[in-house]
Motif scaffolding. Structure first.
Motif, short mmCIF file in Angstrom:
data_model
loop_
_atom_site.label_atom_id
_atom_site.label_comp_id
_atom_site.label_asym_id
_atom_site.label_seq_id
_atom_site.Cartn_x
_atom_site.Cartn_y
_atom_site.Cartn_z
N VAL A 130 -78.17 -59.05 44.75
CA VAL A 130 -76.83 -59.23 45.31
C VAL A 130 -76.28 -57.88 45.73
CG1 VAL A 130 -74.46 -59.89 44.79
CG2 VAL A 130 -76.35 -61.30 43.99
N ILE A 131 -76.11 -57.70 47.01
CA ILE A 131 -75.52 -56.47 47.51
C ILE A 131 -74.30 -56.85 48.33
CG2 ILE A 131 -75.86 -54.46 49.00
CD1 ILE A 131 -78.82 -54.60 48.32
N PRO A 132 -73.12 -56.43 47.91
CA PRO A 132 -71.93 -56.78 48.68
C PRO A 132 -72.09 -56.32 50.12
CG PRO A 132 -71.33 -55.67 46.63
CD PRO A 132 -72.81 -55.58 46.76
N GLY A 133 -71.68 -57.16 51.04
CA GLY A 133 -71.78 -56.78 52.45
C GLY A 133 -73.08 -57.20 53.09
N GLN A 134 -74.00 -57.77 52.30
CA GLN A 134 -75.25 -58.23 52.90
C GLN A 134 -75.50 -59.68 52.54
OE1 GLN A 134 -78.49 -55.54 51.96
NE2 GLN A 134 -77.31 -53.79 52.68
N SER A 186 -64.46 -57.75 41.29
CA SER A 186 -65.80 -57.20 41.14
C SER A 186 -66.70 -58.25 40.48
CB SER A 186 -65.75 -55.95 40.27
OG SER A 186 -65.28 -56.28 38.99
N TYR A 187 -67.99 -58.04 40.62
CA TYR A 187 -68.92 -58.91 39.91
C TYR A 187 -68.83 -58.61 38.43
CZ TYR A 187 -71.11 -60.18 44.30
OH TYR A 187 -71.35 -60.67 45.55
N ILE A 188 -69.16 -59.60 37.63
CA ILE A 188 -69.20 -59.34 36.20
C ILE A 188 -70.60 -58.88 35.82
CG2 ILE A 188 -68.98 -60.41 33.92
CD1 ILE A 188 -66.78 -62.17 35.24
N MET A 189 -71.58 -59.65 36.25
CA MET A 189 -72.96 -59.23 36.00
C MET A 189 -73.81 -59.65 37.19
SD MET A 189 -75.44 -60.20 32.88
CE MET A 189 -75.01 -59.12 31.56
N PRO A 190 -73.88 -58.81 38.20
CA PRO A 190 -74.60 -59.22 39.42
C PRO A 190 -76.09 -59.13 39.24
CG PRO A 190 -73.87 -56.97 39.63
CD PRO A 190 -73.41 -57.43 38.28
N ARG A 203 -72.97 -64.87 51.19
CA ARG A 203 -72.49 -63.50 51.05
C ARG A 203 -71.26 -63.49 50.17
NH1 ARG A 203 -70.90 -59.34 55.88
NH2 ARG A 203 -69.41 -58.46 54.42
N SER A 252 -68.42 -64.18 39.91
CA SER A 252 -67.09 -64.43 40.42
C SER A 252 -67.09 -63.99 41.86
CB SER A 252 -66.06 -63.70 39.58
OG SER A 252 -65.97 -62.38 39.98
#
Lengths: 739, 200, 284
Positions: free
Chosen positions: A52-56, A44-48, A78, A25
């Motif tokens: 996957v790193i937020p902000g990168q 938030s992610y459900i199952m990242p 991103r 999501s």
């Protein structure tokens, strides 16, 4: 910066193709923004996945779909969104670089005017329907239980290649139809025919970097001719010391012309004569051998003595002599042609004359080589042209077509008025338009199927122009679909096939499944010794699949060029140049605001149309820069503001392609004029391809129209004595930087 | 008002309002007892944030204080990225498919999980659009590269800007996080003072 | 930023140039533009729109000169030093294209006139613009000899990024609003990432770690970018090869035929962008 070491399988899972219950999501869409606590939602992610790193940003490889050059791209993704496209360094087409149209791919994807739901014509008006209803209508009209006589169904598409093309052919086969019409305004139809007749293949490989001189008869190499980024890369190598010489002959300066060492404005349509004149100089004065030419052709060349050529072409004698001299002295060279030479009544002959120079100059095998035998001919590009549209219109008019599918074309916009296309389309009972945008053709459809964007879809592509390294380029979704009720071309084709041949195609859940199977089926000698799974992962990771090609050599058969005398037309004294430029292309990018606001490279006009004319001509007609003129052919007239500059032949007026849309979204609609509309029905006699540059027009002053006024990028036309762009001679350059 | 780019303007307004609030609140609520992080001067100042109702009343106290779970176990991106990140639902379910499954809050969480939805968490801490803030560097300076600090004590570093979250249920903003707050800390701890280090 | 800090920075600017030292700079980002390679295709400019959240202003505002092209291509028809004073019927040597972006002057004329210190020099040798500090006096743009600063006369977001176009916006830098001056930053957000990555890996930023969007996309490799304090970087080597040095108002070359020059060098702006002369074969 690339995400090469990323486990691709996980990406697929994230994208929703890896099994149930795994969805990404995306982060909150940037809409309501406030710093107050508790106002903004964070999703938030459900199952990242691990990477996957937020902000990168993470980079995924795909293929650019803004033109058919097939450049590889890396999409920066991103928080579930594509932010930017960069060139894919692995692709031999563009080696990490991208043009402005490619950069704007994100604007085609996020365009606010995309169609989000299918539309079906009910009681005269197009209304939004569900995909189920659309599918039911399709099955009713085209399914195996329908009353459709399959042979009377047709596809009109732009250039298509890869597995989409395979499925499209399969659909036609399932229908029992051979009616696949391909249509592109910007095409090389005449040149490819000459290539076929002369070299035995439609698209040999051109080695610009190996040439010391490139003589281009209107080939907009770094612009719209074949593969803009690829030839821009070649241009750079060509220009490093020892520096190659570029000579450009054309009626209106293209981007390539703007970079020429010598720019020559020959009388429109006389390019072939100029080529014969140069050939005559080469044979008569420089002792080159014409032995490879048939006797008739040698005689013909001999008849074009330089004085005669000067008279016909209007090119100064000194220039003809100099060009011949530099070609004779600096070998190998490369002679190429472009639209302004090809698209005349005798275009085929002109191109044949120009390409014959390559034979005299001994360039065959050096700067022109065979592109070899591409091992998967069913994947190669089915090239579009104008005559494809003509044939389609004719057959529609005769009532031979009951169902027509449109993809990658906007014929209602691109068809000249003389074709009367709207009326002919009305004779097709059921018209299905597959498109991302509500364009002029969608406006006349019976069913509009909204397509996923190029950044949301799967596909394989064989680039229109293949350099020495041959590839198949991969297209994969870079993010989840913005709109649930849009589908990719492959998926639509599969559903159509399931309606005709369920037994054969039910097994493929979707286009992705089809592609996976297609990849498994690639012969193992093309897989570089890796297993199916790894081969697929590599294809996605690198975005390109190298293809081994059997070598071939070219043995040219020169064609006798029979160049007619140019006709004068007193009432329509000017040639209309419907010029294309890197940006709006044939009009398909007019809905992208970045490209509307990016100035045309030569005139620097933004957000509208203009008429280009030589200052001498303008003075004679009593019109000034910025004033409006009416350009009138036998078919009709258009009015646009005037831009005068010296980069155009006094006998020509140029109106750029791209504007004049009646639909196509907020950025395109009601802006400027479309020169295609006023084209005369002239065709190249040999190939039947409409002669886009063969229309004669008259020009007169027209009333000023505030809404369509010309707006140009500010700044001076000259340097007013300041050292802004300093120039030196190639001689000095080679001396200081040659070592 | 759905105006994305208004962010800058809103931010400016917010900054000035924030500063005004700080002056008032600062006098009323004196700094509470700070944990002694070595080689660091903890930033001073307080802010009376609003209570933020969340879709699930997440008890930070149960997790961080009673069960002593390290902040970075859930906010795992903090040490690797600009943003600390809200933990993915899969992380919650890692424990809560077994633990406390009978609790109302966990039932609600399980519902979200099973319907493949993310709980619509509300944002509590934010900085304006024109501010570049990175958790990674701050954690590096005060925790990982800080001689004498222990990863176990991460919550003391977090508390610099987020307050004593382990005493709260759902988080609440208790620091102003405005430029003055940042600058005072940067000056006290010899942080960078180049504008473009933090403004974008 | 404290007042003291502003003063330190300003005095650094005041002294740095004459005292011939950039030695306390961390980096000195610079560029070289080869006009022999540039074809004026505009890819750099659109890449800049994509990377830097540049607003579309539309036809009427563009006409008033309010276009936000941080990276733009000038196009001239004359060639003063190849054919001075010659006015032919046709421009037979083509056009002269000139990519113009902020020259990141070391003695920037825009900096000292800012009444609020919203523009200043960073320890990276960049001419910075702090958007939230800017009050829109526009003194800087009036003082820039290159006309490379762009003012937000309006709030462009409704026209530029109607949903979902706003999803393309780069979160690494802000979207500027009305009343704010903006300019090319050499893609400082990318430099920031490169520095963070290098720091994480405990090394220095290497040549090729970071490219501004224009350099990355340039189909002809006409643009070269790098750290001029790194003797091994390609940009340093190029400046050296063409005998152009920072901190001078007039270059002294052993070989006068070398192509490097800086635009308006005589104004003592000390730009960090070197241009290489355009080349034409005149024997045809």
């Amino acid at each position: 910066m690339s995400g090469n070491d990323i486990n691709r399988r996980n990406f697929l899972k994230v994208m929703g193709w890896g099994g149930a219950g795994v969805a990404l999501s995306g982060c909150d869409m940037p809409t309501t923004v406030t710093l107050e606590e508790g106002k903004e939602t964070v999703v938030s992610y459900i199952m990242p996945e691990e990477y996957v790193i937020p902000g990168q940003g993470v980079y995924f490889a795909s293929t650019c779909q803004q033109c058919s050059a097939g450049c590889g791209v890396h999409g920066r993704v991103r928080e579930g969104r594509v932010l930017k496209l960069e060139g894919n360094t692995e692709s031999p087409i563009n080696t990490g670089k991208l043009c402005q149209m490619g950069q704007s791919g994100v604007q085609a994807h996020y365009n606010p005017d995309r169609i989000q739901k299918p539309m079906l014509r009910k009681g005269g008006a197009l209304v939004e329907v569900t995909w189920e209803e659309a599918a039911a209508a399709l099955a009713d009209k085209t399914g195996k239980d329908s009353s459709l006589n399959g042979g009377r169904a047709a596809w009109l598409t732009g250039t298509v290649s890869g597995h989409q093309s395979v499925l499209l052919q399969a659909h036609l086969e399932a229908l029992g139809s051979s009616r696949h019409y391909t249509h592109e305004v910007i095409n090389n139809a005449v040149a490819t025919q000459v290539n076929q007749d002369m070299f035995g293949e439609v698209q040999p490989t051109y080695h610009v970097t190996k040439a010391k001189v490139v003589l281009s008869f209107g080939a907009d190499l770094v612009g719209t001719s074949m593969s803009p980024v690829h030839f821009s890369r070649e241009h750079t190598k060509f220009r490093s010391a020892p520096r190659g010489v570029l000579i450009q002959v054309e009626p209106k300066m293209t981007l390539t012309g703007g970079n020429a060492d010598l720019w020559i404005a020959a009388k429109p349509g006389s390019e072939g004569v100029l080529a014969m004149g140069i050939a005559n100089e080469l044979l008569a004065k420089h002792g080159l051998s014409g032995d490879a030419l048939p006797g008739g052709l040698r005689d013909s060349i001999a008849s074009y003595n330089t004085d005669k050529v000067v008279e016909i072409t209007g090119v100064a004698k000194t220039k003809i002599v100099e060009v011949a001299k530099v070609l004779a002295e600096r070998s190998p060279s490369l002679v190429l042609t472009g639209a302004s030479t090809e698209a005349h009544e005798h275009g085929y002959q002109s191109v044949a004359a120009a390409m014959m120079l390559n034979v005299i100059l001994g360039n065959i095998g050096k700067t022109i080589t065979s592109s070899g035998e591409f091992p998967f001919p069913q994947l190669t590009a089915k090239r579009g042209d104008m005559k494809g549209l003509l044939a389609f219109a004719e057959h529609a008019d005769k009532g031979e077509i009951d169902v027509a599918f449109f993809y990658g074309v906007n014929p209602v916009y691109t068809a000249p008025k003389f074709l009367n296309l709207e009326q002919k389309l009305d004779k097709i009972p059921f018209k299905v338009v597959l498109t991302q945008f509500y364009d002029e053709t969608a406006n006349r459809a019976d069913l509009v199927l909204p397509l996923a964007s190029a950044l949301e879809d799967w596909g394989t592509h064989v680039p229109g122009y293949l350099p020495e390294d041959k590839i198949i380029s991969m297209q994969q979704p870079l993010m989840e679909k913005l709109y649930k009720e849009t589908h990719g071309l492959g998926d639509v084709l599969l559903s159509l096939l399931k309606m005709r041949k369920p037994e054969e195609y039910e097994g493929f859940a979707d286009y992705y499944a089809f592609l996976r199977e297609a990849f498994a089926a690639i012969p193992s000698d093309h897989k570089g010794g890796v297993g199916d799974e790894k081969f697929w992962m590599q294809a996605l990771q690198f975005g390109v699949i190298p293809v081994n090609v059997a070598e071939r050599s070219i043995k040219p058969t020169p064609i006798e060029a029979d160049l007619p005398a140019l006709k004068e037309d007193i009432s329509y004294p000017f040639y209309l140049v419907p010029s294309a430029h890197l940006g709006l292309w044939d009009g398909r990018h007019a809905n992208l605001p970045w490209l509307q606001e990016a100035p045309d490279q030569i005139s620097k006009v933004v957000w509208g149309s203009w008429v280009e004319m030589h200052p001498k001509t303008a003075a004679r007609l009593g019109v000034e820069n910025g004033e409006f003129v009416r350009v009138e052919s036998m078919q009709g007239s258009i009015e646009a503001p005037l831009y005068t500059h010296r980069g155009i032949h006094p006998n020509a007026v140029a109106v750029p392609l791209g504007q004049g849309h009646e639909e196509y979204g907020r950025y395109a609609k009601g802006r400027g004029v479309n020169p295609l509309k006023i084209l005369n029905p002239v065709t190249d006699e040999k190939t039947g391809e409409p002669a886009l540059y063969g229309t004669r027009v008259q020009v007169a002053k027209a009333p000023f129209d505030e809404k369509q006024k010309m707006v140009r990028f500010g700044g001076s036309e000259t340097q007013v004595g300041r050292k802004l762009v300093a120039s030196i001679t190639a001689d000095v350059f080679n001396r200081t930087e040659g070592a | 008002m759905k105006r994305y780019s208004n962010r800058l303007y809103e931010g400016l307004k917010r900054i000035s309002l924030g500063s005004a609030a700080l002056l008032v609140v600062f006098a009323a609520v004196p700094g509470t007892g700070w944990a002694e992080v070595p080689n660091a001067v903890a930033p001073k100042g307080a802010h009376a944030g609003d209570d933020v109702p969340q879709p699930i009343e997440f008890p930070h106290d149960v997790h961080a204080k009673i069960n002593q779970i390290n902040c970075m176990y859930c906010h795992t991106y903090a040490r690797r990225s600009k943003v600390a990140g809200i933990p993915p639902t899969s992380k919650c379910m890692g424990c809560h498919t077994i633990i406390a499954t009978d609790k109302e809050r966990i039932k609600k969480l399980t519902e979200y999980w099973e319907s493949n939805q993310s709980p619509p968490w509300k944002k509590v801490h934010d900085v304006p659009d024109y501010v570049h803030f990175t958790h990674e560097k701050h954690l590096d300076r005060f925790l990982f590269s800080n001689e004498g600090m222990d990863v176990e004590r991460v919550s003391e570093v977090c508390a610099f800007c987020h307050g004593e979250v382990k005493e709260m249920t759902v988080a609440k903003k208790v620091k102003s996080l405005n430029m003055g707050f940042c600058r005072r800390c940067h000056e006290a701890n010899d942080g960078p003072s180049d504008c473009w280090k933090c403004h974008k | 930023m404290s007042l003291q800090n502003i003063l330190t920075n300003w005095s650094q600017y005041r002294k740095g140039h004459e005292q011939g030292g950039f030695h306390d700079y961390e980096h000195m980002w610079g560029m070289a533009v080869d006009l022999n390679k540039c074809i004026g295709c505009n890819a750099c400019s659109v890449a800049c729109y994509a990377e830097n959240n540049l607003g579309i202003v539309g036809k009427d505002r563009f006409e008033k000169g309010q276009g936000m092209h941080w990276m733009r291509i000038e196009r001239y028809w004359d060639e003063p030093n190849l054919a001075p004073g010659v006015s032919e019927e046709f421009p037979s040597r083509g056009a002269s294209f000139l990519p113009m972006m902020c020259q990141q002057c070391n003695a920037a004329t825009c900096e000292p006139v800012c009444p609020v210190a919203a523009t200043y020099h960073t320890p990276d040798g960049l001419n910075a613009q702090v958007y939230n500090r800017c009050i829109g006096s526009r003194y800087c743009s009036n003082n820039c000899p290159y006309r490379l600063r762009y003012f937000n006369f309006y709030s462009y977001y409704d026209w530029s990024w109607p949903e979902p176009l706003n999803m393309q916006l780069n979160p690494d830098l802000s979207v500027r609003d009305k009343g704010v001056m903006e300019k090319c930053t050499f893609c400082v957000q990318r430099i920031r990432v490169a520095k963070d990555t290098a720091r994480r890996e405990d090394r220095k930023v290497a040549d090729g770690d970071v490219y501004p969007a224009c350099v990355q996309t340039c189909p002809t490799d006409a643009l070269v970018f790098g750290d001029m304090l790194d003797p091994e970087s390609s940009v340093t080597k190029l400046w050296k090869a063409h005998q152009v040095e920072l901190g001078k108002t007039k270059q002294h070359k052993d070989n006068e035929e070398l192509r490097g020059y800086r635009i308006f060098e005589g104004l003592n702006t000390d730009p960090c962008v070197m241009y290489l002369e355009r080349v034409r074969e005149v024997e045809v």
